[in-house]
Design a protein around this motif. Sequence first.
Motif, PDB file in Angstrom:
ATOM      1  N   ARG A 205       0.819  -1.222   0.000  1.00 42.24           N
ATOM      2  CA  ARG A 205       0.000   0.000   0.000  1.00 42.24           C
ATOM      3  C   ARG A 205       0.847   1.264   0.000  1.00 42.24           C
ATOM      4  O   ARG A 205       0.393   2.313  -0.429  1.00 42.24           O
ATOM      5  N   ASP A 206       2.078   1.160   0.483  1.00 38.93           N
ATOM      6  CA  ASP A 206       3.022   2.280   0.445  1.00 38.93           C
ATOM      7  C   ASP A 206       4.236   1.836  -0.366  1.00 38.93           C
ATOM      8  O   ASP A 206       5.262   1.441   0.180  1.00 38.93           O
ATOM      9  N   SER A 207       4.095   1.880  -1.665  1.00 40.76           N
ATOM     10  CA  SER A 207       5.077   1.253  -2.559  1.00 40.76           C
ATOM     11  C   SER A 207       6.419   1.982  -2.600  1.00 40.76           C
ATOM     12  O   SER A 207       7.406   1.428  -3.088  1.00 40.76           O
ATOM     13  N   THR A 208       6.476   3.203  -2.085  1.00 39.75           N
ATOM     14  CA  THR A 208       7.735   3.956  -2.133  1.00 39.75           C
ATOM     15  C   THR A 208       8.291   4.200  -0.736  1.00 39.75           C
ATOM     16  O   THR A 208       9.040   5.151  -0.519  1.00 39.75           O
ATOM     17  N   ASN A 209       7.928   3.351   0.221  1.00 39.87           N
ATOM     18  CA  ASN A 209       8.462   3.555   1.569  1.00 39.87           C
ATOM     19  C   ASN A 209       9.981   3.438   1.560  1.00 39.87           C
ATOM     20  O   ASN A 209      10.569   2.703   0.761  1.00 39.87           O
ATOM     21  N   SER A 210      10.626   4.168   2.450  1.00 43.42           N
ATOM     22  CA  SER A 210      12.087   4.286   2.425  1.00 43.42           C
ATOM     23  C   SER A 210      12.783   2.963   2.709  1.00 43.42           C
ATOM     24  O   SER A 210      13.879   2.709   2.204  1.00 43.42           O
ATOM     25  N   THR A 213      12.720   1.129  -0.739  1.00 40.83           N
ATOM     26  CA  THR A 213      13.535   1.775  -1.775  1.00 40.83           C
ATOM     27  C   THR A 213      15.024   1.701  -1.444  1.00 40.83           C
ATOM     28  O   THR A 213      15.853   1.458  -2.323  1.00 40.83           O
ATOM     29  N   ASN A 214      15.377   1.884  -0.174  1.00 42.53           N
ATOM     30  CA  ASN A 214      16.789   1.769   0.205  1.00 42.53           C
ATOM     31  C   ASN A 214      17.265   0.320   0.122  1.00 42.53           C
ATOM     32  O   ASN A 214      18.421   0.064  -0.221  1.00 42.53           O
ATOM     33  N   GLY A 215      16.368  -0.605   0.433  1.00 43.64           N
ATOM     34  CA  GLY A 215      16.718  -2.014   0.275  1.00 43.64           C
ATOM     35  C   GLY A 215      16.994  -2.369  -1.172  1.00 43.64           C
ATOM     36  O   GLY A 215      17.946  -3.099  -1.478  1.00 43.64           O
ATOM     37  N   GLN A 216      16.186  -1.839  -2.081  1.00 45.27           N
ATOM     38  CA  GLN A 216      16.398  -2.087  -3.507  1.00 45.27           C
ATOM     39  C   GLN A 216      17.741  -1.550  -3.961  1.00 45.27           C
ATOM     40  O   GLN A 216      18.453  -2.182  -4.744  1.00 45.27           O
ATOM     41  N   ARG A 217      18.103  -0.382  -3.479  1.00 44.35           N
ATOM     42  CA  ARG A 217      19.407   0.200  -3.833  1.00 44.35           C
ATOM     43  C   ARG A 217      20.547  -0.655  -3.293  1.00 44.35           C
ATOM     44  O   ARG A 217      21.556  -0.876  -3.966  1.00 44.35           O
ATOM     45  N   MET A 218      20.369  -1.164  -2.090  1.00 37.61           N
ATOM     46  CA  MET A 218      21.443  -1.913  -1.450  1.00 37.61           C
ATOM     47  C   MET A 218      21.722  -3.237  -2.156  1.00 37.61           C
ATOM     48  O   MET A 218      22.875  -3.674  -2.234  1.00 37.61           O
ATOM     49  N   ILE A 219      20.682  -3.871  -2.697  1.00 35.08           N
ATOM     50  CA  ILE A 219      20.901  -5.181  -3.325  1.00 35.08           C
ATOM     51  C   ILE A 219      21.098  -5.068  -4.843  1.00 35.08           C
ATOM     52  O   ILE A 219      21.184  -6.082  -5.530  1.00 35.08           O
ATOM     53  N   ASP A 220      21.208  -3.847  -5.343  1.00 32.58           N
ATOM     54  CA  ASP A 220      21.436  -3.663  -6.776  1.00 32.58           C
ATOM     55  C   ASP A 220      22.927  -3.783  -7.073  1.00 32.58           C
ATOM     56  O   ASP A 220      23.634  -2.798  -7.258  1.00 32.58           O
TER      57      ASP A 220
END
Length: 538
Positions: A205-210, A213-220
């Motif tokens: 429901r909050d698709s852009t929660n920090s 988003t920070n998790g996505q950056r970390m595992i990229d």
Amino acid sequence: MALLLLSPLLLLLLLGLFYAYITRNSRYFEGKPIPCLPSEPLFGSSRHLLLRKVSSYDFMRSIYNRFERVKVFGMFDLINPVFVVRDPDLIKQIAVKDFDHFVNHRPIFGSNLDRDSIALFGKTLFALSDQQWRDMRATLSPAFTGSKMRQMFQQVVECSSGMVQYYKKQTDTNGQCYELKEVFSRYTTDVIASCAFGLKVDSFRDSTNSFYTNGQRMIDFARFKVLLKVLAYRLFPWIMEKLEVDLFDRELNLFFAEIVLETEKTRELQGIVRPDMIHLLMQAKKGILKRHKEQEESLAEGFATAQESDVGAVDSQHYQTMTQMELVAQCLIFFLAGFDTVANCLTFLAYELTLNRDIQDRLYEEIVATDIDLQQKPLTYEALQHMKYMDMVVSESLRKWSPAPSTDRICTRDYVVQNENGVEFTIDKGTVVFIPIVGLHYDPQYYPDPEKFDPERFSESNRDKIQPGTYLPFGIGPRNCIGSRFALMEVKAIIYQLLKEFTFERTPRTEVPVQLQKGFVALGSENGIYVNFKPRHS
């Protein structure tokens, strides 16, 4: 004028020194009685992988199949010689029996020189070495027992139920197509936020929660900046160590550190006790988290569960109190493993269930039977552990889509190996050993028709036929994955909830066969995996 003449000479000298440095090990295997993959300067034996021409899984399978019927062969990881061990008996000997010679993973990003610095990766259990690793493993081991998983299970059920309720509202009677990795990444984010960091996060429901988003950056890890760091550390480890370069960006480290430290402070001040990982790590930090075998209840565990060795036994004399940043680092590695690795596992498991409708239907029958036994009450940890077909399906998915294509060890003392022809050779101190997990998992000698998704391999009547040392989804020996119980619980809980409400169906966007992401990245699809969630009940 003299300076102009010296400049090209100096450049040539530097180039010559650089070439000598990167080729200094090129003849390493010439004196060894084993075959070796060809090597190129700088690229080693993995040019196609470095240039993103092939996935890491296909690369490992191809080199494994290159030398059939040999125990060991050589290759070069960039400029470093590596022994690739194909023989299950030798793998067990190296990783278990003679573990003292192969205690450590190869260094990836620095050592834990400053226990209080913000550089986190070197402080994680995965990256620690020698006695530091032994102490931390013994300290953390009591946090990952079956009884501790049972205490956290209600939080996993809440996250999985919340996800299913969200999709029930989003999906009409004809179903809706979703990209599986995104779906499951949001689920694993919510689970890890709750079970590891004590946070309530709703990534649907909050698709852009920090946190997400920070998790996505970390595992990229495909980001150019991250790849450059990895390559630089492989080529010039002493320089990267001196510069204290961390795998993760400083702002990401700070983001997760602030969450953990603030939560710890609040709980200490207010006396809050919550059955989650941060509470267990706070106990471990104080040195009061102990493992008592007599308190462990006997309960059937999944076939893939990695068993704890004596390193984590209760009588260890090396329980270690943690610094604040070491506590943060363990939360962080738990996040990385539970977030991306489990999301990948779920993605490919749901993909296989979509392609194999007969298996999906049989699993649904077991889910219905379990639900009836529960009298429509919420799923329990005990009920999940008794779902035999669920475990067979998950075990087969982990065979076919292993979380990692390989694992490694670094030799800490010269180690003599007897080859299949009786000739001996030495794995020298400081040399890396690769264990080709995906090669073993697809070897028809151990798994007939390996491309077929066949859960019957893991039925009670067949699982004894699986040769030890050939099934390694969570590694092998004392350095196996400490969080396998949590991962399996997380996977099975959401598959139970989803299949209870939806069928997984192909769409025109479902890619068959799936194209794996190329290069030095984890298991993933190049083009995404799309599946239709169709409600079972209008």
